[in-house]
Every structure is written in structure tokens, then in C-alpha cells.
Scaffold this motif. Sequence first.
Motif, mmCIF file in Angstrom:
data_model
loop_
_atom_site.group_PDB
_atom_site.id
_atom_site.type_symbol
_atom_site.label_atom_id
_atom_site.label_comp_id
_atom_site.label_asym_id
_atom_site.label_seq_id
_atom_site.Cartn_x
_atom_site.Cartn_y
_atom_site.Cartn_z
ATOM 1 N N ARG A 124 -1.365 1.285 -4.771
ATOM 2 C CA ARG A 124 -0.621 0.028 -4.920
ATOM 3 C C ARG A 124 -1.512 -0.950 -5.655
ATOM 4 N N HIS A 154 8.660 0.624 -7.287
ATOM 5 C CA HIS A 154 8.319 0.942 -5.898
ATOM 6 C C HIS A 154 9.197 2.144 -5.513
ATOM 7 N N ARG A 187 9.879 -5.491 -7.566
ATOM 8 C CA ARG A 187 9.850 -4.048 -7.873
ATOM 9 C C ARG A 187 10.881 -3.299 -7.025
ATOM 10 N N VAL A 188 11.208 -3.868 -5.862
ATOM 11 C CA VAL A 188 12.220 -3.241 -5.001
ATOM 12 C C VAL A 188 13.577 -3.264 -5.714
ATOM 13 N N ARG A 242 12.740 -10.822 -0.751
ATOM 14 C CA ARG A 242 11.832 -11.936 -0.464
ATOM 15 C C ARG A 242 11.458 -12.639 -1.776
ATOM 16 N N GLN A 244 8.933 -13.663 -4.249
ATOM 17 C CA GLN A 244 7.593 -13.118 -4.495
ATOM 18 C C GLN A 244 6.664 -14.230 -4.980
ATOM 19 N N PRO A 282 13.607 -5.095 2.487
ATOM 20 C CA PRO A 282 12.439 -4.207 2.461
ATOM 21 C C PRO A 282 11.286 -4.683 3.342
ATOM 22 N N GLY A 283 11.335 -5.971 3.755
ATOM 23 C CA GLY A 283 10.209 -6.545 4.477
ATOM 24 C C GLY A 283 9.052 -6.808 3.512
ATOM 25 N N PRO A 284 8.173 -7.751 3.831
ATOM 26 C CA PRO A 284 8.238 -8.622 5.000
ATOM 27 C C PRO A 284 9.348 -9.659 4.838
HETATM 28 N N1 ASP Z 1 7.297 -4.745 0.600
HETATM 29 C C1 ASP Z 1 8.015 -4.847 -0.635
HETATM 30 C C2 ASP Z 1 7.095 -4.687 -1.816
HETATM 31 O O1 ASP Z 1 5.996 -4.253 -1.667
HETATM 32 C C3 ASP Z 1 8.837 -6.074 -0.716
HETATM 33 C C4 ASP Z 1 8.110 -7.378 -0.677
HETATM 34 O O2 ASP Z 1 6.879 -7.420 -0.606
HETATM 35 O O3 ASP Z 1 8.800 -8.394 -0.757
HETATM 36 O O4 ASP Z 1 7.483 -4.967 -2.929
#
Ligand code: ASP
Length: 334
Positions: A124, A154, A187-188, A242, A244, A282-284
Motif C-alpha cells: 500500500r 484498491h 481508489r475504492v 469517506r 479523503q 469501506p471504512g474507516p
Molecule cells: N480504506 C479505504 C481505502 O484504503 C477507504 C478509505 O480509506 O476511505 O481507500
Amino acid sequence: MHKQSSTALNQLSQLDRQGHLKHLITLEGLDKATITALLDRARSHLRPKAARPSHSQALAGITVGNIFTEPSTRTRASFELAARRLGADVLNLEIMLSSRMKGETVLDTIRTLEAMAMNVFVIRDAEPGVGQFVASHVEDHVSVLSAGEAHLSHPTQGLLDALTIRQHKQAFEPLKVAIVGDIRHSRVARSGYQILKALEVGELRLVAPPGLMCDANEMPDAERFDRLEDGLSGVDVIMMLRIQKERMALTDIPKESDYFAQWGLTHQRLKAAKSDCIVMHPGPMNREIEIASDVADGPQSVIREQVTNGVAVRMAVLEAVTQSRPVLELAQLP
Ligand code: ASP
């Protein structure tokens, strides 16, 4: 250094000569059959809640290195659990593989880890292209899996999202799916778009305020909405995102209370969707910013199932990329 982003990878370069999955850096270009096989394999790892999780020695003798240079809870934990539940050795490495790395070059680091018989790199990074760069330099028997690449990709999140949708809905073709929120930096959203397109979802909607919508040339097959109520109308699936903040200039970050007032998924707004619509995230999660607490914990939420499915999907991917490259027994060596 890492000029190409994952979007430049095509399916062929992620497959080996026999057509088996070798790396998973992006979902772009993966066909429906490959995706469906991964989802089926992931499903075989799901167990009833109180039962012991799926366990095997399928990856005994394989070493998996987790290299996370951006914060992660779910993805990191689930990759680690997935590898351990398949009997692999796991190393969590506090190193950087991007151009921000100092001292030892990236290639030296890769060679060092390969010399310790690292078979799978799980990466990552906030910088685009790191996974692909590593994948194009590792030895033939080594695989690279993306655990999140900048705002671009992702893939295992896309797979776990598709698996979750498949558990609740009969087929993808008749579905209307709304991806809602900070699409521009997500990316989600990109991996979700790619996998849902490959699975031939009926209607894909991007629902976002203008500043958080992606450029016009991106995700061309989706319909765009700039009002939440319109975008949610009659949908079967809502994927919340979320904001970003870490990918935005301070001045572009919306005020939280204003955002919730206009864009927060509340119980009232959810009524615009179909009555059996599922709610994903997807969290958080940021409660009372992009999603109201009673919706996040409500009967239509499948957010915890997504987390459970994340382990199963990562087991499936680890099995897929390692099975075509069995560890040679000593007697087989030249
Ligand atoms: N956990 C997800 C990501 O890594 C979503 C996020 O962080 O908002 O993209």
C-alpha cells in the motif's frame, strides 16, 4: 521513478503465460470469468459466525511481506489473517518502496527480500505506480498484490464489495448501484466502477458534489448526479465514501456540518432508494459526516459483512497467485 500508474497495466501483464493470475495491481482489464472464479473461491472461505474460520496449509512454505506506507486497519489486518489462515509466514515490513525512500534503492530492497525467499509482496502506498514498478522487477515466482494505490486502485476492496453485493442480490445485471461522496480522490470508487462494469451491473451512478466528482473522461459509463436525493432514487446498492482529506488541499476540504447537511446518508434520505437497498462503506467511517450512525448500524447496513468478506477475498487472491507457482521440493531442484 514510478512513471506508470496501475491504470496502464492491462490484464495480460497481471497473468502468467498460462493465463493464471500472477499479480493483482488493478481490476482494470480483468474479465468476468477471472473475477467470478475469485469470488467463488472467496465464498468457499466463509463460515457461519460462531464457527472457526477457514484454515488450511495451502500456503505453507510461502512468505508474505506486508509493506504498508499509508495507514490501514482493515486491509492490513485482513491480509495478515488471510495469509496466516492459509499457513504462510508473514512479515510486516516498516520500509518504503516509493521514491520518497532514502538510502537503499527500491531494487536493492526487493532483491534483499527475495533473497530471504519472499514470495508475495502486499503493497500500500500513496504514490501511484509503486506496485507496478515492483511487479515489473520481481523474479518470476514472486507476486505483487496492491493493498491500495494512491487514489487509483484498491482491487481487493473491489472484490470484497462485489462479493458482498452478490450475497444480497441475485444477479448484477438488473442492479442500480450508486457510489456516493468523494469519488474524485477515492481508489475504492475506481475499483468499484471497474469490477461492477466487468460484472455487467445494470446502472452505475456517481453521486457527488461538483468539487468531489472525478474528471469527465474518467468512469465514462456511469451516470453522474450532483444531488443526493436524485442519485439515490430507486437504487439497489449504495456505496458510501469517506472524504479523503489526506489527498486534498486544506482549502478544498468541505466543512463537516455542511457536508452532512447536504450529503450525509440519513434514514430519511435512504427512503429514496429501494426498500431492500443495501448500504456499504469501506471504512474507516466518519459517523455524522458522510453517514448517520443509525444508518451505519441499521438493518440495511452490510458494512460488517464487508469486513468479514475482506479476509475471505484476500485468502482467495493469495491462493490464486501462489497456486500456479508451487514451492519446489528439494528433490525437484536442478
Ligand atoms: N480504506 C479505504 C481505502 O484504503 C477507504 C478509505 O480509506 O476511505 O481507500
